[in-house]
Design a protein around this motif. Structure first.
Motif: not given
Ligand SMILES: Cc1cc2nc3c(=O)[nH]c(=O)nc-3n(C[C@H](O)[C@H](O)[C@H](O)COP(=O)(O)O)c2cc1C
Length: 200
Positions: A164-169, A184-188
């Motif tokens: 989803l980071e590619k989607a430009g939300l 800046i980071g992933r869950f956990g």
């Protein structure tokens, strides 16, 4: 270490300042009785994992209100930056006077489980069945079950993961639209142990 500057707080009157929130395009209608319509919604959020549920809060004076109330279904279309202007515009005009799909150049496409169309251009389309309508005051909250999800296939990587980071939300905060920035980071990530470098 330099001493931290004191943080001073101001006491404001109660209000809706929760930020950021999404700004989504909710589609509804598309039946014999109701033409397809779009309404921009910021008061939305996930409310349950099992079954998957989300809510949208709609003022009864909106044209979309009666549509959602009578059909019991809607689609939350999550826009990307490309649909930012359309997202704002659909929140400025009413389906009572305008055919929003035609006027703003968004493409209605078939949903899987509901009668109202999805917005093809939006990266994520979340089809919902209303379970409960809760009159809260200015807004009625429609608590709805997610019955199908469509994602734009080009957002999947070779392993089938949705990027989803590619989607430009978009995000909405205090009356302004923002483009989501870098990851800046992933869950956990806060508890993940760093991999030690193996010294040879
Ligand atoms: C960013 C944004 C967020 C909005 N959020 C909501 C909301 O959560 N609930 C609501 O009832 N109206 C909300 N509105 C206003 C409706 O989208 C607007 O009144 C729209 O024209 C109603 O369309 P309709 O009459 O075709 O249903 C929002 C508008 C904008 C621009």
């Amino acid at each position: 270490m330099a001493p931290r500057a004191p943080i001073e707080k101001l006491n404001w009157k109660p209000g809706n300042v929760l930020s950021p929130v999404p700004a989504v395009l909710v589609s509804c209608g598309g039946t014999q009785e109701w033409k397809a319509n779009l309404i921009t919604i910021a008061w939305t959020g996930s409310i349950c994992s099992e079954p998957p549920m989300l809510s949208i809060s709609v003022r009864p004076e909106r044209y979309s209100y009666d549509i959602i109330q009578t059909t019991g279904e809607f689609v939350v279309n999550v826009p990307s930056l490309r649909q930012a202007k359309a997202t704002d515009w659909c929140g400025m005009v009413s389906g009572r006077n305008v055919d929003k799909f035609n006027s703003i150049g968004l493409t209605p496409a078939p949903a899987v489980k509901v009668q109202c169309p999805i917005v093809l251009e939006c990266p994520l389309n979340i089809e919902c069945h209303v379970k409960e309508a809760l009159k809260l005051g200015s807004h009625t909250m429609f608590a709805a079950e997610v019955v199908a999800v469509q994602v734009t296939s080009s957002l999947l990587n070779t392993k089938g993961r949705l990027c989803l980071e590619k989607a430009g939300l978009l995000a909405f905060a205090h009356g302004q639209y923002f483009a989501l920035g870098r990851t800046i980071g992933r869950f956990g990530f806060s508890v993940k142990k760093r991999k030690r470098k193996i010294r040879r």
